[in-house]
Scaffold this active site. Structure first.
Site, PDB file in Angstrom:
ATOM      1  N   ASP A  67      -4.256  -4.680   0.400  1.00 58.72           N
ATOM      2  CA  ASP A  67      -4.589  -3.435   1.072  1.00 58.72           C
ATOM      3  C   ASP A  67      -3.773  -2.317   0.182  1.00 58.72           C
ATOM      4  O   ASP A  67      -3.205  -1.067   0.756  1.00 58.72           O
ATOM      5  CB  ASP A  67      -4.213  -3.206   2.477  1.00 58.72           C
ATOM      6  CG  ASP A  67      -4.714  -1.877   3.217  1.00 58.72           C
ATOM      7  OD1 ASP A  67      -5.692  -1.448   2.422  1.00 58.72           O
ATOM      8  OD2 ASP A  67      -4.111  -1.368   3.992  1.00 58.72           O
ATOM      9  N   GLY A  96       2.536   5.997  -3.178  1.00 58.31           N
ATOM     10  CA  GLY A  96       1.376   6.194  -2.827  1.00 58.31           C
ATOM     11  C   GLY A  96       0.187   5.643  -3.985  1.00 58.31           C
ATOM     12  O   GLY A  96       0.607   5.801  -5.119  1.00 58.31           O
ATOM     13  N   HIS A 131      -6.863   1.300  -4.375  1.00 57.83           N
ATOM     14  CA  HIS A 131      -8.291   1.212  -4.260  1.00 57.83           C
ATOM     15  C   HIS A 131      -8.912   1.425  -5.602  1.00 57.83           C
ATOM     16  O   HIS A 131     -10.185   1.269  -5.507  1.00 57.83           O
ATOM     17  CB  HIS A 131      -8.790   1.719  -3.012  1.00 57.83           C
ATOM     18  CG  HIS A 131      -8.290   1.217  -1.692  1.00 57.83           C
ATOM     19  ND1 HIS A 131      -7.246   0.271  -1.847  1.00 57.83           N
ATOM     20  CD2 HIS A 131      -8.734   1.103  -0.464  1.00 57.83           C
ATOM     21  CE1 HIS A 131      -6.927  -0.113  -0.648  1.00 57.83           C
ATOM     22  NE2 HIS A 131      -7.961   0.317   0.097  1.00 57.83           N
ATOM     23  N   SER A 157       0.129  -1.483   9.498  1.00 61.94           N
ATOM     24  CA  SER A 157      -0.397  -2.799   9.396  1.00 61.94           C
ATOM     25  C   SER A 157       0.796  -3.820   9.513  1.00 61.94           C
ATOM     26  O   SER A 157       0.748  -4.867   9.971  1.00 61.94           O
ATOM     27  CB  SER A 157      -1.355  -3.055   8.381  1.00 61.94           C
ATOM     28  OG  SER A 157      -0.745  -2.608   6.954  1.00 61.94           O
ATOM     29  N   GLY A 217       0.740  -3.004   0.064  1.00 64.04           N
ATOM     30  CA  GLY A 217       0.342  -1.834   0.574  1.00 64.04           C
ATOM     31  C   GLY A 217       0.983  -1.723   1.846  1.00 64.04           C
ATOM     32  O   GLY A 217       0.239  -1.757   2.870  1.00 64.04           O
TER      33      GLY A 217
HETATM   34  N1  SAH Z   1      -1.407  -1.022   4.829  1.00 67.51           N
HETATM   35  C1  SAH Z   1      -1.243   0.325   5.065  1.00 67.51           C
HETATM   36  C2  SAH Z   1      -1.934   1.336   4.221  1.00 67.51           C
HETATM   37  C3  SAH Z   1      -1.643   0.884   2.897  1.00 67.51           C
HETATM   38  S1  SAH Z   1      -2.351   2.482   1.819  1.00 67.51           S
HETATM   39  C4  SAH Z   1      -1.442   0.880   6.566  1.00 67.51           C
HETATM   40  O1  SAH Z   1      -1.600  -0.115   7.344  1.00 67.51           O
HETATM   41  O2  SAH Z   1      -1.395   1.744   6.919  1.00 67.51           O
HETATM   42  C5  SAH Z   1      -2.005   1.867   0.242  1.00 67.51           C
HETATM   43  C6  SAH Z   1      -0.500   1.577  -0.188  1.00 67.51           C
HETATM   44  O3  SAH Z   1      -0.591   0.823  -1.446  1.00 67.51           O
HETATM   45  C7  SAH Z   1       0.213   2.868  -0.641  1.00 67.51           C
HETATM   46  O4  SAH Z   1       1.437   3.083   0.318  1.00 67.51           O
HETATM   47  C8  SAH Z   1       0.506   2.814  -2.030  1.00 67.51           C
HETATM   48  O5  SAH Z   1       1.902   2.997  -2.494  1.00 67.51           O
HETATM   49  C9  SAH Z   1       0.532   1.235  -2.343  1.00 67.51           C
HETATM   50  N2  SAH Z   1       0.331   0.856  -3.749  1.00 67.51           N
HETATM   51  C10 SAH Z   1      -0.836   1.443  -4.405  1.00 67.51           C
HETATM   52  N3  SAH Z   1      -0.892   0.747  -5.753  1.00 67.51           N
HETATM   53  C11 SAH Z   1       0.318  -0.145  -5.711  1.00 67.51           C
HETATM   54  C12 SAH Z   1       0.855  -1.099  -6.478  1.00 67.51           C
HETATM   55  N4  SAH Z   1       0.237  -1.521  -7.616  1.00 67.51           N
HETATM   56  N5  SAH Z   1       1.897  -1.835  -6.183  1.00 67.51           N
HETATM   57  C13 SAH Z   1       2.487  -1.487  -5.054  1.00 67.51           C
HETATM   58  N6  SAH Z   1       2.131  -0.695  -4.094  1.00 67.51           N
HETATM   59  C14 SAH Z   1       0.818  -0.140  -4.528  1.00 67.51           C
HETATM   60 MG    MG Z   2      -6.749  -0.054   3.863  1.00 66.48          MG
END
Ligand code: SAH
Ligand code: MG
Length: 207
Positions: A139, A73, A142, A50, A44
């Site tokens: 992360d 996303g 969800h 992060s 993520g």
């Molecule tokens: N860590 C980030 C927030 C992550 S948001 C911060 O600090 O702001 C969640 C991310 O997970 C999104 O960018 C989305 O594209 C990714 N994501 C969701 N499901 C996924 C998957 N199955 N494989 C790879 N990336 C995924």
């Molecule tokens: Mg998060």
């Protein structure tokens, strides 16, 4: 540990990482890398907020952060959902693309040697992954099936004594979605020992 210049980049980067949790995340990663070595891996990336915190920990411990994301996303980032941002939509295709934002953030933070982007879906990447990890940060998506699949496919790579971190863990449904809490509960049942909580960030150590 983080310079003023890097704080400026972190604050300018879009994302979902409160400052206190970012600091705790980096400290946990730093401690894990000192204890058992790296590398670090994040599921993520989004725009890299992060990843800058974790990249600082990787740089300081002479290892790297792999950060996995398809950059399209999560369900909760799409149009019509709470966490949607129209600025991250590619006008050419109408689909989300956070990769250019991530590239700029890591360049501005001066972390191109410490942060390695892995662009793809988490589960297929995990299927051909082989490197034990000192630190794993979950992360990504969800939704329960997505978050649990990340845990099931990646947790086994955490080295004994290494650390698993999970974001957006809310014990009560009034506070937020329950999937990360269910993942945390599963990890505890599997023998990961809780070591820390900062906001919605929880860390656990593998026996
Ligand atoms: N860590 C980030 C927030 C992550 S948001 C911060 O600090 O702001 C969640 C991310 O997970 C999104 O960018 C989305 O594209 C990714 N994501 C969701 N499901 C996924 C998957 N199955 N494989 C790879 N990336 C995924
Ligand atoms: Mg998060």
């Amino acid at each position: 540990m983080i310079s003023d210049a890097r704080w400026t980049v972190i604050r300018a980067t879009k994302g979902f990482m409160p400052e206190a949790e970012g600091i705790a995340l980096a400290e946990a990663a730093h401690a894990a890398a000192l204890a058992v070595g790296g590398p670090l891996l994040e599921i993520g990336t989004y725009c890299g907020k992060s990843a800058i915190h974790l990249g600082c920990a990787a740089e300081a411990t002479d290892t790297v952060l792999y950060t996995v994301d398809h950059h399209r996303g999560s369900e909760e980032n799409q149009a019509g959902w709470d966490h949607h941002d129209t600025e991250v939509v590619d006008p050419a295709t109408g689909r989300m693309d956070t990769l250019p934002f991530f590239r700029r953030a890591i360049e501005a933070a001066g972390l191109e040697r410490s942060v390695v982007a892995v662009i793809g879906h988490s589960v297929p990447v995990a299927r051909s992954w082989a490197t034990p990890l000192g630190f794993l940060f979950i992360d990504g998506g969800h939704a329960l099936d997505v978050a649990m699949a990340d845990y099931e496919h990646w947790a086994g790579f955490v080295k004994p004594g290494g650390t698993l971190a999970i974001h957006d863990v809310f014990e009560h449904k009034e506070e937020g979605g329950q999937a990360p809490f269910e993942v945390w509960t599963r990890a505890v049942a599997d023998g990961f020992a809780p070591i820390g909580t900062t906001g919605s960030l929880r860390t656990l150590r593998r026996a």
